[in-house]
Design an enzyme around this catalytic site. Sequence first.
Site, PDB file in Angstrom:
ATOM      1  N   ASP A  33      39.279  61.724 -22.580  1.00  0.00           N
ATOM      2  CA  ASP A  33      40.599  62.026 -22.016  1.00  0.00           C
ATOM      3  C   ASP A  33      41.637  61.716 -23.086  1.00  0.00           C
ATOM      4  O   ASP A  33      41.486  60.748 -23.840  1.00  0.00           O
ATOM      5  CB  ASP A  33      40.845  61.179 -20.762  1.00  0.00           C
ATOM      6  N   THR A  88      45.130  71.873 -13.474  1.00  0.00           N
ATOM      7  CA  THR A  88      45.641  73.254 -13.528  1.00  0.00           C
ATOM      8  C   THR A  88      46.836  73.338 -12.573  1.00  0.00           C
ATOM      9  O   THR A  88      46.767  73.984 -11.538  1.00  0.00           O
ATOM     10  CB  THR A  88      44.568  74.290 -13.102  1.00  0.00           C
ATOM     11  N   THR A 124      39.919  73.995 -10.827  1.00  0.00           N
ATOM     12  CA  THR A 124      40.095  75.213 -10.025  1.00  0.00           C
ATOM     13  C   THR A 124      40.905  76.207 -10.843  1.00  0.00           C
ATOM     14  O   THR A 124      42.027  75.906 -11.250  1.00  0.00           O
ATOM     15  CB  THR A 124      40.821  74.866  -8.712  1.00  0.00           C
ATOM     16  N   GLU A 157      39.834  63.738  -1.285  1.00  0.00           N
ATOM     17  CA  GLU A 157      40.336  62.424  -1.670  1.00  0.00           C
ATOM     18  C   GLU A 157      40.061  61.449  -0.534  1.00  0.00           C
ATOM     19  O   GLU A 157      40.155  61.807   0.631  1.00  0.00           O
ATOM     20  CB  GLU A 157      41.842  62.497  -1.937  1.00  0.00           C
ATOM     21  N   LYS A 209      35.699  78.933  -4.413  1.00  0.00           N
ATOM     22  CA  LYS A 209      36.569  77.756  -4.366  1.00  0.00           C
ATOM     23  C   LYS A 209      37.901  78.063  -3.678  1.00  0.00           C
ATOM     24  O   LYS A 209      38.343  77.351  -2.777  1.00  0.00           O
ATOM     25  CB  LYS A 209      36.790  77.236  -5.790  1.00  0.00           C
ATOM     26  N   PHE A 254      38.813  70.070  10.704  1.00  0.00           N
ATOM     27  CA  PHE A 254      40.081  70.696  10.300  1.00  0.00           C
ATOM     28  C   PHE A 254      40.815  71.345  11.471  1.00  0.00           C
ATOM     29  O   PHE A 254      41.428  72.384  11.347  1.00  0.00           O
ATOM     30  CB  PHE A 254      39.853  71.685   9.130  1.00  0.00           C
ATOM     31  N   GLY A 258      49.019  68.415  13.083  1.00  0.00           N
ATOM     32  CA  GLY A 258      49.816  67.426  12.349  1.00  0.00           C
ATOM     33  C   GLY A 258      51.029  68.060  11.703  1.00  0.00           C
ATOM     34  O   GLY A 258      51.490  69.133  12.127  1.00  0.00           O
ATOM     35  N   CYS A 265      45.654  69.855  -3.570  1.00  0.00           N
ATOM     36  CA  CYS A 265      44.824  71.071  -3.636  1.00  0.00           C
ATOM     37  C   CYS A 265      45.289  72.218  -2.746  1.00  0.00           C
ATOM     38  O   CYS A 265      45.530  73.317  -3.237  1.00  0.00           O
ATOM     39  CB  CYS A 265      43.386  70.720  -3.287  1.00  0.00           C
ATOM     40  N   LYS A 326      47.604  61.903   3.336  1.00  0.00           N
ATOM     41  CA  LYS A 326      46.669  61.671   4.435  1.00  0.00           C
ATOM     42  C   LYS A 326      46.201  60.222   4.298  1.00  0.00           C
ATOM     43  O   LYS A 326      46.528  59.560   3.293  1.00  0.00           O
ATOM     44  CB  LYS A 326      45.490  62.640   4.371  1.00  0.00           C
TER      45      LYS A 326
HETATM   46  C1  UDX Z   1      40.789  69.383  -0.160  1.00  0.00           C
HETATM   47  C2  UDX Z   1      39.402  69.998   0.182  1.00  0.00           C
HETATM   48  O1  UDX Z   1      38.956  69.495   1.452  1.00  0.00           O
HETATM   49  C3  UDX Z   1      38.396  69.706  -0.895  1.00  0.00           C
HETATM   50  O2  UDX Z   1      37.167  70.346  -0.584  1.00  0.00           O
HETATM   51  C4  UDX Z   1      38.961  70.247  -2.209  1.00  0.00           C
HETATM   52  O3  UDX Z   1      38.068  70.050  -3.241  1.00  0.00           O
HETATM   53  C5  UDX Z   1      40.291  69.589  -2.514  1.00  0.00           C
HETATM   54  O4  UDX Z   1      41.189  69.856  -1.432  1.00  0.00           O
HETATM   55  P1  UDX Z   1      41.961  66.976  -0.018  1.00  0.00           P
HETATM   56  O5  UDX Z   1      43.144  67.600  -0.661  1.00  0.00           O
HETATM   57  O6  UDX Z   1      41.474  65.647  -0.486  1.00  0.00           O
HETATM   58  O7  UDX Z   1      40.679  67.957  -0.157  1.00  0.00           O
HETATM   59  O8  UDX Z   1      42.313  66.819   1.516  1.00  0.00           O
HETATM   60  P2  UDX Z   1      41.716  67.275   2.922  1.00  0.00           P
HETATM   61  O9  UDX Z   1      41.073  66.130   3.590  1.00  0.00           O
HETATM   62  O10 UDX Z   1      40.935  68.519   2.819  1.00  0.00           O
HETATM   63  O11 UDX Z   1      43.096  67.565   3.699  1.00  0.00           O
HETATM   64  C6  UDX Z   1      43.996  68.563   3.224  1.00  0.00           C
HETATM   65  C7  UDX Z   1      45.270  68.561   4.040  1.00  0.00           C
HETATM   66  O12 UDX Z   1      45.049  69.098   5.339  1.00  0.00           O
HETATM   67  C8  UDX Z   1      45.868  67.176   4.255  1.00  0.00           C
HETATM   68  O13 UDX Z   1      47.273  67.272   4.143  1.00  0.00           O
HETATM   69  C9  UDX Z   1      45.474  66.817   5.673  1.00  0.00           C
HETATM   70  O14 UDX Z   1      46.359  65.908   6.301  1.00  0.00           O
HETATM   71  C10 UDX Z   1      45.511  68.188   6.337  1.00  0.00           C
HETATM   72  N1  UDX Z   1      44.637  68.284   7.498  1.00  0.00           N
HETATM   73  C11 UDX Z   1      43.289  68.259   7.334  1.00  0.00           C
HETATM   74  C12 UDX Z   1      45.182  68.417   8.757  1.00  0.00           C
HETATM   75  O15 UDX Z   1      46.424  68.432   8.947  1.00  0.00           O
HETATM   76  N2  UDX Z   1      44.351  68.541   9.838  1.00  0.00           N
HETATM   77  C13 UDX Z   1      42.995  68.527   9.707  1.00  0.00           C
HETATM   78  O16 UDX Z   1      42.306  68.658  10.738  1.00  0.00           O
HETATM   79  C14 UDX Z   1      42.440  68.376   8.420  1.00  0.00           C
END
Ligand code: UDX
Length: 443
Positions: A33, A88, A124, A157, A209, A254, A258, A265, A326
Amino acid sequence: MQSANICVVGVGYVGLIQAVGLASFGLKVTCVDLDARKIAMLEKGIPPIFEEGLEEALREVIARGRVTFTTEIAAAGDCDLFFVAVGTPTSERTGNARLDYLDAAVSGIAAIARPEAVIAVKSTVPIGTCARLQARLDRDFAGKHLEIVSNPEFLREGTALNDFFNPERIVIGGNSEAARDKVRQSYAAFEDRGVPMIVSDTSTSETIKYAANAFLATKVTFINEISDLVETVGGDIDQVARGIGLDSRIGPQFLKAGPGYGGSCFPKDTLALATIGRRHGVQQQIVETVIRINDSRRFHILKRIESAMGDKLAGKRVAVLGLAFKANTDDVRDSPAVDIVHALLEEGAEVRSFDPVAKLSVDHRCYRQCESIAAACEGASAVLVATEWGEFRSFDFASVEPLVERRYIFDMRRVVDITAAWVPRWDIERIGSPLMRATGEAS
Ligand code: UDX
């Protein structure tokens, strides 16, 4: 397990999990890095990010001598497989993913790599990027026969290490069978366990992806719209989500209503997919609509809070519980909570926040970060629950009744226990439910 020499370039979130994960399988990994401060921390076994179980796992692989850290790509000259996990970010000007870090990393690798080395892109990237990189390598490093492979990550995360060790699939896209096999071999432990391997060309892999993240973002946005409807026509959004989620064609995940999706991402990847579609003249109308609805959601939430507070936020104190996008992460990138904090300050409110882990750098005379829920609630005319941390779920709001100016909660995450004894003494608003006015009676 065969002993491949692996290099991970870019030890941010994705790269570090990849490096620690592969090293845990017994592979030898060199991490590179440009950030010398980060490398110095990692050498001491300190992860620069907060992630469950990561510190222990990192220390273990360091102790076993399986992972080394350096700022010099030349130190990876004996590696035959490189994973690139550099950022990215979205270009503010074009909405495209910026590829300058990736281009620089691939050039740096190509310059020192030995012939036949494979460069697997974990970042990505827009569809077509790997093909473009391959063409560049074929032109500029023709004698070396370097191969580009696309190998996207699906880590969330907060559960990233667990996600690494328990993948639902591994996606590998490349145009040469030998190159795809080299990447596949590094995941032999998963293949032995029967984890499906989706092996295809680079374009398919890149599309998987974006499509996965866009689909999940759509699912979240869909339940949020249904939640708005339930708020008005009546009903219980959690039961609606359960009722549809038990249909295996839909699935239960999912579907938690909320404040809209955030993080590093979903917002970036949905925007990139929409931009790619437009560039190719194939507009991604569903994704574009999802982005628009999600962007406006935070504004609508603010309006709802404002109207519950008599349309006047100026001079009022608001407690914001949760800053991370989250629970179980310290990441505040594109966090709905943070946008709400900024919007409240713009409206002239005084904001006090509390998050068990996340910190915010906002320099504003009306903003203060507190060390406890109680301190954040002092003098508050409204308490907003913005992140679904476990401690907000079980918090006894009776304990802050003497401190608050008004007993009013807005629960953006539907985590507050509405069966608790203190509930009848508070006005409670939740995403997906109409305002519940205090009855004053103990339940
Ligand atoms: C996401 C993808 O899940 C992962 O596969 C990818 O590689 C990176 O992006 P992440 O950004 O860590 O991961 O968060 P994730 O747990 O997926 O939640 C994404 C967003 O959706 C958050 O803001 C979360 O609060 C929201 N969310 C998720 C909801 O509001 N309701 C849900 O039921 C699930």
